[in-house]
Design a protein around this motif. Structure first.
Motif, PDB file in Angstrom:
ATOM      1  N   PHE A  24       0.819  -1.208   0.000  1.00  0.00           N
ATOM      2  CA  PHE A  24       0.000   0.000   0.000  1.00  0.00           C
ATOM      3  C   PHE A  24       0.856   1.262   0.000  1.00  0.00           C
ATOM      4  O   PHE A  24       0.363   2.353  -0.307  1.00  0.00           O
ATOM      5  CB  PHE A  24      -1.087   0.015   1.079  1.00  0.00           C
ATOM      6  CG  PHE A  24      -0.657   0.043   2.529  1.00  0.00           C
ATOM      7  CD1 PHE A  24       0.121   1.052   3.040  1.00  0.00           C
ATOM      8  CD2 PHE A  24      -1.122  -0.939   3.413  1.00  0.00           C
ATOM      9  CE1 PHE A  24       0.470   1.100   4.391  1.00  0.00           C
ATOM     10  CE2 PHE A  24      -0.791  -0.904   4.760  1.00  0.00           C
ATOM     11  CZ  PHE A  24       0.015   0.120   5.253  1.00  0.00           C
ATOM     12  N   MET A  25       2.129   1.139   0.287  1.00  0.00           N
ATOM     13  CA  MET A  25       3.034   2.271   0.096  1.00  0.00           C
ATOM     14  C   MET A  25       3.437   2.381  -1.378  1.00  0.00           C
ATOM     15  O   MET A  25       3.440   3.456  -1.966  1.00  0.00           O
ATOM     16  CB  MET A  25       4.281   2.107   0.969  1.00  0.00           C
ATOM     17  CG  MET A  25       4.001   2.134   2.467  1.00  0.00           C
ATOM     18  SD  MET A  25       3.316   3.695   3.065  1.00  0.00           S
ATOM     19  CE  MET A  25       4.741   4.771   2.918  1.00  0.00           C
ATOM     20  N   VAL A  26       3.758   1.235  -1.991  1.00  0.00           N
ATOM     21  CA  VAL A  26       4.186   1.228  -3.391  1.00  0.00           C
ATOM     22  C   VAL A  26       3.076   1.717  -4.313  1.00  0.00           C
ATOM     23  O   VAL A  26       3.305   2.540  -5.205  1.00  0.00           O
ATOM     24  CB  VAL A  26       4.640  -0.192  -3.805  1.00  0.00           C
ATOM     25  CG1 VAL A  26       4.839  -0.275  -5.320  1.00  0.00           C
ATOM     26  CG2 VAL A  26       5.926  -0.565  -3.086  1.00  0.00           C
ATOM     27  N   THR A  27       1.858   1.220  -4.112  1.00  0.00           N
ATOM     28  CA  THR A  27       0.762   1.585  -5.009  1.00  0.00           C
ATOM     29  C   THR A  27       0.432   3.078  -4.928  1.00  0.00           C
ATOM     30  O   THR A  27       0.095   3.696  -5.939  1.00  0.00           O
ATOM     31  CB  THR A  27      -0.500   0.762  -4.701  1.00  0.00           C
ATOM     32  OG1 THR A  27      -0.813   0.858  -3.293  1.00  0.00           O
ATOM     33  CG2 THR A  27      -0.292  -0.696  -5.058  1.00  0.00           C
ATOM     34  N   LEU A  28       0.538   3.659  -3.734  1.00  0.00           N
ATOM     35  CA  LEU A  28       0.279   5.095  -3.613  1.00  0.00           C
ATOM     36  C   LEU A  28       1.364   5.904  -4.321  1.00  0.00           C
ATOM     37  O   LEU A  28       1.072   6.916  -4.966  1.00  0.00           O
ATOM     38  CB  LEU A  28       0.185   5.504  -2.140  1.00  0.00           C
ATOM     39  CG  LEU A  28      -0.159   6.971  -1.875  1.00  0.00           C
ATOM     40  CD1 LEU A  28      -1.462   7.360  -2.566  1.00  0.00           C
ATOM     41  CD2 LEU A  28      -0.268   7.245  -0.366  1.00  0.00           C
ATOM     42  N   VAL A  29       2.612   5.466  -4.233  1.00  0.00           N
ATOM     43  CA  VAL A  29       3.700   6.153  -4.935  1.00  0.00           C
ATOM     44  C   VAL A  29       3.494   6.075  -6.445  1.00  0.00           C
ATOM     45  O   VAL A  29       3.719   7.057  -7.171  1.00  0.00           O
ATOM     46  CB  VAL A  29       5.065   5.548  -4.533  1.00  0.00           C
ATOM     47  CG1 VAL A  29       6.169   6.081  -5.447  1.00  0.00           C
ATOM     48  CG2 VAL A  29       5.389   5.872  -3.082  1.00  0.00           C
ATOM     49  N   VAL A  30       3.055   4.906  -6.932  1.00  0.00           N
ATOM     50  CA  VAL A  30       2.762   4.760  -8.362  1.00  0.00           C
ATOM     51  C   VAL A  30       1.677   5.750  -8.774  1.00  0.00           C
ATOM     52  O   VAL A  30       1.788   6.434  -9.801  1.00  0.00           O
ATOM     53  CB  VAL A  30       2.323   3.319  -8.691  1.00  0.00           C
ATOM     54  CG1 VAL A  30       1.773   3.225 -10.120  1.00  0.00           C
ATOM     55  CG2 VAL A  30       3.487   2.357  -8.507  1.00  0.00           C
ATOM     56  N   TYR A  31       0.615   5.838  -7.976  1.00  0.00           N
ATOM     57  CA  TYR A  31      -0.462   6.783  -8.270  1.00  0.00           C
ATOM     58  C   TYR A  31       0.060   8.220  -8.301  1.00  0.00           C
ATOM     59  O   TYR A  31      -0.248   8.992  -9.223  1.00  0.00           O
ATOM     60  CB  TYR A  31      -1.578   6.661  -7.234  1.00  0.00           C
ATOM     61  CG  TYR A  31      -2.487   7.868  -7.217  1.00  0.00           C
ATOM     62  CD1 TYR A  31      -3.508   8.006  -8.155  1.00  0.00           C
ATOM     63  CD2 TYR A  31      -2.285   8.907  -6.301  1.00  0.00           C
ATOM     64  CE1 TYR A  31      -4.316   9.134  -8.174  1.00  0.00           C
ATOM     65  CE2 TYR A  31      -3.083  10.035  -6.316  1.00  0.00           C
ATOM     66  CZ  TYR A  31      -4.095  10.141  -7.249  1.00  0.00           C
ATOM     67  OH  TYR A  31      -4.882  11.264  -7.274  1.00  0.00           O
ATOM     68  N   LEU A  32       0.835   8.598  -7.289  1.00  0.00           N
ATOM     69  CA  LEU A  32       1.329   9.975  -7.194  1.00  0.00           C
ATOM     70  C   LEU A  32       2.202  10.335  -8.395  1.00  0.00           C
ATOM     71  O   LEU A  32       2.054  11.397  -8.997  1.00  0.00           O
ATOM     72  CB  LEU A  32       2.130  10.152  -5.908  1.00  0.00           C
ATOM     73  CG  LEU A  32       1.327  10.175  -4.605  1.00  0.00           C
ATOM     74  CD1 LEU A  32       2.265  10.140  -3.401  1.00  0.00           C
ATOM     75  CD2 LEU A  32       0.451  11.407  -4.551  1.00  0.00           C
ATOM     76  N   ALA A  33       3.115   9.445  -8.757  1.00  0.00           N
ATOM     77  CA  ALA A  33       4.018   9.718  -9.870  1.00  0.00           C
ATOM     78  C   ALA A  33       3.242   9.850 -11.187  1.00  0.00           C
ATOM     79  O   ALA A  33       3.484  10.777 -11.977  1.00  0.00           O
ATOM     80  CB  ALA A  33       5.059   8.605  -9.982  1.00  0.00           C
ATOM     81  N   ALA A  34       2.301   8.930 -11.409  1.00  0.00           N
ATOM     82  CA  ALA A  34       1.543   8.956 -12.661  1.00  0.00           C
ATOM     83  C   ALA A  34       0.647  10.180 -12.754  1.00  0.00           C
ATOM     84  O   ALA A  34       0.498  10.773 -13.830  1.00  0.00           O
ATOM     85  CB  ALA A  34       0.716   7.676 -12.784  1.00  0.00           C
ATOM     86  N   THR A  35       0.050  10.584 -11.640  1.00  0.00           N
ATOM     87  CA  THR A  35      -0.815  11.762 -11.649  1.00  0.00           C
ATOM     88  C   THR A  35      -0.009  13.032 -11.903  1.00  0.00           C
ATOM     89  O   THR A  35      -0.440  13.922 -12.654  1.00  0.00           O
ATOM     90  CB  THR A  35      -1.573  11.881 -10.314  1.00  0.00           C
ATOM     91  OG1 THR A  35      -2.333  10.689 -10.100  1.00  0.00           O
ATOM     92  CG2 THR A  35      -2.525  13.064 -10.333  1.00  0.00           C
ATOM     93  N   ALA A  36       1.157  13.119 -11.296  1.00  0.00           N
ATOM     94  CA  ALA A  36       2.019  14.285 -11.530  1.00  0.00           C
ATOM     95  C   ALA A  36       2.439  14.359 -12.990  1.00  0.00           C
ATOM     96  O   ALA A  36       2.440  15.441 -13.599  1.00  0.00           O
ATOM     97  CB  ALA A  36       3.250  14.207 -10.625  1.00  0.00           C
TER      98      ALA A  36
END
Length: 502
Positions: free
Chosen positions: A114-126
């Motif tokens: 759940f840390m990795v998936t949130l980082v993936v979301y943040l990077a892709a959204t940015a």
């Protein structure tokens, strides 16, 4: 403040973590008997608020399509590409991300994923906010969905394993329903973003995605304090860590309340295993629990089609039949989204008190029948844009509680070792049905401009919802206030039955 009985569970497991040796523990019983505390609020805020981001993402993209396709937006993209191709790629990313990260979550733990998936979301959204070419926008929408799909598997697993059994239904429903809080925000935010008197054409849509990044960073800071699931720990041979973690939580809650915790009743003995193969997962879900598999598929497919029958073409329905200006449809959607959130918020407690079976069946069948009524009123010409929105709001008040219970159901009725993968599978099936089959079925019906076609779309969604409710009336599991290990015995449990009733 652990009682004497807690210590026996910890000592029973000490020194026997490795090599598949049995571990006897009372960790599940100790977690389930905890009173609600600040520690639980930290879990809800750290894990549950990501659904708000998902609602924000989906709604914003749909509502700012006209701005993205406008000359000077910074992207050479059409309206249809935003609502069609980009939406399909987001759905495809969600499905594949759920399956990929679901498997990793069961294998490597809830916290890590759940840390990795949130980082993936943040990077892709940015990166979406910085897109200057259409292919970049499409790629980053897929990756954003990939991260969000992984969130569903990792987060639902962790929440259900950390929240006490007597609160699990209410908390799970409210958290899943919070998607619509994000939808309300996305609707209102898009109204501001579309106003060129406030933001230039090429800036407003980028700022909406940037806001998602800011909110995600705040969630990431809180989420760092959310622990690994002790249930996952002891099944994967980390019994001593699980005991220490639960003992620390007990001490903190005891200090906060100033009272001794009641004794924990019940222990479980398991043989640790590092991973579960796909064949074992499939055999467990579809051979050991076939009735539960049918239940999960029915609930996810039913809610997916009902929601697409209403939300897929809601904007075009308002503009075609009631001449609602396109830049005002966001207000109507905000009202619908509010009704969606109020359903789980106000009805969630009944899933723990009245029980899963009557509430799941009731919300599914009730919302389906109400949508049938809406279809009749619409086809008879008795509705305006306002009254149609009011009807949708009432339908979705009940449907949202039912749809949220679908996630709750599949996360609690299968064994611990398969939980994240089971959530991922049923989520992927439901999302694919809603995001692929739904638009193919409903796009022509809701855009034809014919009253009968749109009413038929409502009736199809209503019928599938009612059918799912009937299935739940017969197959729903009485999981309220029961330990997860009691609902579905872990595959690693010592002397686990060779066959568990479906």
């Amino acid at each position: 403040m652990a009682d004497a009985g807690d210590g026996r569970g910890g000592q029973g497991g000490a020194g026997r973590d490795g090599g598949g040796a049995a571990i006897t523990t009372s960790v599940p019983a100790r977690l389930d008997r905890l009173p609600w505390s600040r520690w639980h609020w930290m879990i809800v805020i750290g894990l549950g608020t990501v659904w708000i981001l998902d609602g924000l993402e989906v709604t914003v993209v749909g509502n700012i399509a006209t701005r993205l396709s406008q000359a000077g937006s910074g992207l050479h993209i059409t309206d249809a590409q935003v609502t069609g191709l980009a939406a399909a790629l987001y759905v495809a990313g969600s499905c594949s991300g759920a399956l990929f990260f679901g498997w990793l979550t069961d294998r490597f733990g809830r916290k890590r994923l759940f840390m990795v998936t949130l980082v993936v979301y943040l990077a892709a959204t940015a990166l979406t906010a910085l897109s200057t070419r259409s292919w970049e926008f499409f790629l980053f929408r897929f990756i954003t969905g990939f991260g969000i799909g992984g969130e569903y598997a990792a987060i639902n697993s962790a929440i259900d394993e950390l929240i006490p059994s007597r609160h699990r239904g209410r908390v799970d429903l409210i958290i899943n329903g919070s998607f619509w809080v994000g939808a309300v925000g996305g609707s209102l935010l898009s109204i501001v973003a579309l106003n060129t008197a406030i933001f230039p054409v090429d800036l407003g849509w980028r700022l909406t995605f940037a806001l998602g990044v800011v909110l995600g960073l705040v969630i990431l800071l809180v989420r760092r304090n959310v622990p690994e699931s002790p249930r996952w720990m002891f099944i994967h041979g980390r019994g001593e860590e699980a005991e220490r973690l639960v003992a620390d939580v007990e001490r903190r809650i005891g200090d906060q309340t100033g009272r001794e915790l009641p004794p924990a009743e019940g222990e479980i003995t398991i043989h640790p295993r590092k991973s579960i193969g796909f064949v074992t997962i499939a055999r467990t879900v579809f051979t050991r629990y076939p009735r539960r598999a049918v239940l999960g598929l029915s609930l996810f497919v039913g809610q997916a089609f009902l929601y697409n029958a209403i939300t897929f073409g809601f904007g075009s329905i308002l503009t075609k039949f009631f001449n609602t200006p396109s830049d005002e449809t966001g207000y109507y959607f905000a009202v619908i989204a509010a009704g969606n959130f109020l359903g789980p918020l106000l009805l969630g407690g009944l899933f723990d008190s009245l029980g899963r079976r009557p509430m799941i069946a009731g919300t599914y069948i009730g919302s389906g029948l109400l949508l049938f009524g809406t279809a009749w009123l619409f086809s008879a010409g008795h509705l305006s844009a306002t009254t149609l929105t009011a009807c949708w709001c009432v339908v979705l008040f009940f449907a949202s509680a039912g749809a949220s219970s679908a996630y709750l159901t599949v996360s609690e009725i299968f064994p611990m070792e398969t939980r994240a993968m089971a959530i991922a599978f049923f989520y992927a099936v439901g999302t694919a049905a809603g995001g692929i089959s739904g638009p193919l079925l409903f796009s022509d019906l809701t855009s034809s401009g014919k009253v009968g076609d749109t009413a038929l779309a409502f009736e199809i969604g209503a019928a599938l919802m009612v059918i799912a409710g009937i299935v739940a009336a017969f197959l729903a599991v009485k999981a309220e206030r029961r330990s997860l290990e009691d609902i579905a015995t872990p595959l690693s449990a010592a002397a686990a039955p060779a066959h568990t009733p479906a």
